[in-house]
Enzyme design. Structure first.
Site, mmCIF file in Angstrom:
data_model
loop_
_atom_site.group_PDB
_atom_site.id
_atom_site.type_symbol
_atom_site.label_atom_id
_atom_site.label_comp_id
_atom_site.label_asym_id
_atom_site.label_seq_id
_atom_site.Cartn_x
_atom_site.Cartn_y
_atom_site.Cartn_z
ATOM 1 N N HIS A 61 0.853 -1.188 0.000
ATOM 2 C CA HIS A 61 0.000 0.000 0.000
ATOM 3 C C HIS A 61 0.891 1.240 0.000
ATOM 4 O O HIS A 61 1.965 1.245 0.594
ATOM 5 C CB HIS A 61 -0.930 -0.004 1.206
ATOM 6 C CG HIS A 61 -1.990 1.044 1.135
ATOM 7 N ND1 HIS A 61 -2.755 1.275 0.008
ATOM 8 C CD2 HIS A 61 -2.416 1.948 2.063
ATOM 9 C CE1 HIS A 61 -3.598 2.254 0.237
ATOM 10 N NE2 HIS A 61 -3.421 2.679 1.476
ATOM 11 N N HIS A 73 -3.673 9.034 0.716
ATOM 12 C CA HIS A 73 -3.595 7.747 0.032
ATOM 13 C C HIS A 73 -4.943 7.404 -0.561
ATOM 14 O O HIS A 73 -5.987 7.889 -0.110
ATOM 15 C CB HIS A 73 -3.122 6.635 0.985
ATOM 16 C CG HIS A 73 -4.014 6.404 2.161
ATOM 17 N ND1 HIS A 73 -4.541 5.166 2.477
ATOM 18 C CD2 HIS A 73 -4.477 7.243 3.127
ATOM 19 C CE1 HIS A 73 -5.271 5.253 3.577
ATOM 20 N NE2 HIS A 73 -5.254 6.501 3.988
ATOM 21 N N CYS A 162 -3.845 2.759 -5.818
ATOM 22 C CA CYS A 162 -3.045 3.590 -4.915
ATOM 23 C C CYS A 162 -1.626 3.807 -5.431
ATOM 24 O O CYS A 162 -1.002 4.839 -5.156
ATOM 25 C CB CYS A 162 -3.017 2.994 -3.512
ATOM 26 S SG CYS A 162 -2.130 1.419 -3.381
#
Length: 231
Positions: A61, A73, A162
Site C-alpha cells: 500500500h 492515500h 493507490c
C-alpha cells in the site's frame, strides 16, 4: 502439471487480493483489528512529499506524506458513492466498504494519520525512487499534487489504484508495478492450454471486478477452451 488448474486459480486469487489491498486479520479474530495508538511511528524522519510504502503479505500500500502526521492515500470505498456525510466517510475503511468500492469502482483519496494508513505495518520511505532515478519531482510539488486530488475518484484495479496515485504525485507519471505483475500472471494462465477453468475465472473476474465489457472478456474465456479442445 497434474495440479496446474488449482495452482493457477490460487495464484490468480492471490494477485487479485494483492491489488485490492484487503487487510489480513489475525488468526482467530472476529472483526477489524484496531490501528496502533498515536505515536506508534516516529514521524520525525518523514518529510513532506515523501512516498510511504507499507509492504503486506500479498500486496503493498502506498501514500504521500503531507506533514504533521498526515498521509494522503487512495482507498477503494463504497461510501462516497452513497453518502455525502464526511464524518462517515472519514472513518477507517473496513474490508466490506473496501470490497464494495472495488466492485463499484469507486474510491477516495483520503488523508489519515500515519497509524491509520500503515495499520501496524512497517513503513519504507521513498523506496521507489531507485526505480525512477532522475524523474523525482520536488517534495513540495508531490505533496501539492496529492492535496489537489483529495476527494472521491474513480477506481480501477488495473488503471487507477493507490500505486498509480503516488507515482503520479512523486514522479509525474501514473505507473503500477503491482498491476504489471498481475497482468503477467493472467498471461501465464491464458497461455497454459490446460488451465481452462482458471481462464474462465479470469474472464469472470474481469467482468465483475475490473469492469471490462463482456465483448472484450468472452474471447478471453473461450479461446483457451477451444485451443484445449483442438489440442
Amino acid at each position: 502439471m497434474k495440479n496446474s488448474v488449482p495452482q493457477a486459480a490460487s495464484l490468480l486469487l492471490e494477485k487479485l487480493m494483492l491489488l485490492v489491498h484487503i487487510r489480513p486479520l489475525p488468526a482467530g479474530s472476529g472483526g477489524e483489528t484496531p490501528p496502533p495508538a498515536p505515536g506508534y511511528y516516529d514521524t520525525s524522519c518523514f518529510k513532506r512529499g515523501d512516498l510511504l510504502e507499507v509492504p503486506r503479505t500479498l500486496f503493498i500500500h502506498f501514500g504521500i506524506y503531507l506533514g504533521e502526521n498526515r498521509v494522503a492515500h487512495m482507498m477503494p470505498d463504497i461510501l462516497p458513492a452513497i453518502t455525502g456525510d464526511r464524518r462517515q466517510i472519514q472513518q477507517v475503511v473496513t474490508n466490506k466498504r473496501l470490497i464494495l468500492g472495488v466492485i463499484a469502482r469507486t474510491a477516495s483519496v483520503r488523508v489519515d494519520t500515519v497509524e491509520d494508513f500503515a495499520y501496524g505495518g512497517s513503513i519504507l520511505v521513498n523506496h521507489m525512487d531507485r526505480l525512477f532515478e532522475d524523474q523525482v519531482l520536488g517534495s513540495e510539488e508531490g505533496a501539492r499534487r496529492a492535496e489537489k486530488l483529495v476527494g472521491t475518484t474513480a477506481y480501477s484495479l488495473l488503471w487507477n489504484n493507490c500505486e498509480h496515485f503516488v507515482t503520479y504525485c512523486r514522479y509525474g507519471a501514473p505507473v503500477s508495478f503491482q498491476t504489471d505483475k498481475f497482468c503477467e500472471t493472467v498471461k501465464m494462465i491464458i497461455r497454459d492450454q490446460r488451465s481452462v477453468l482458471a481462464s474462465v475465472l479470469v474472464g469472470l473476474a474481469s467482468i465483475v471486478c475490473l469492469g471490462l465489457a463482456p465483448s472484450t472478456t468472452l474471447p478471453t474465456i473461450f479461446i483457451p477452451f477451444f485451443l484445449w479442445m483442438a489440442g
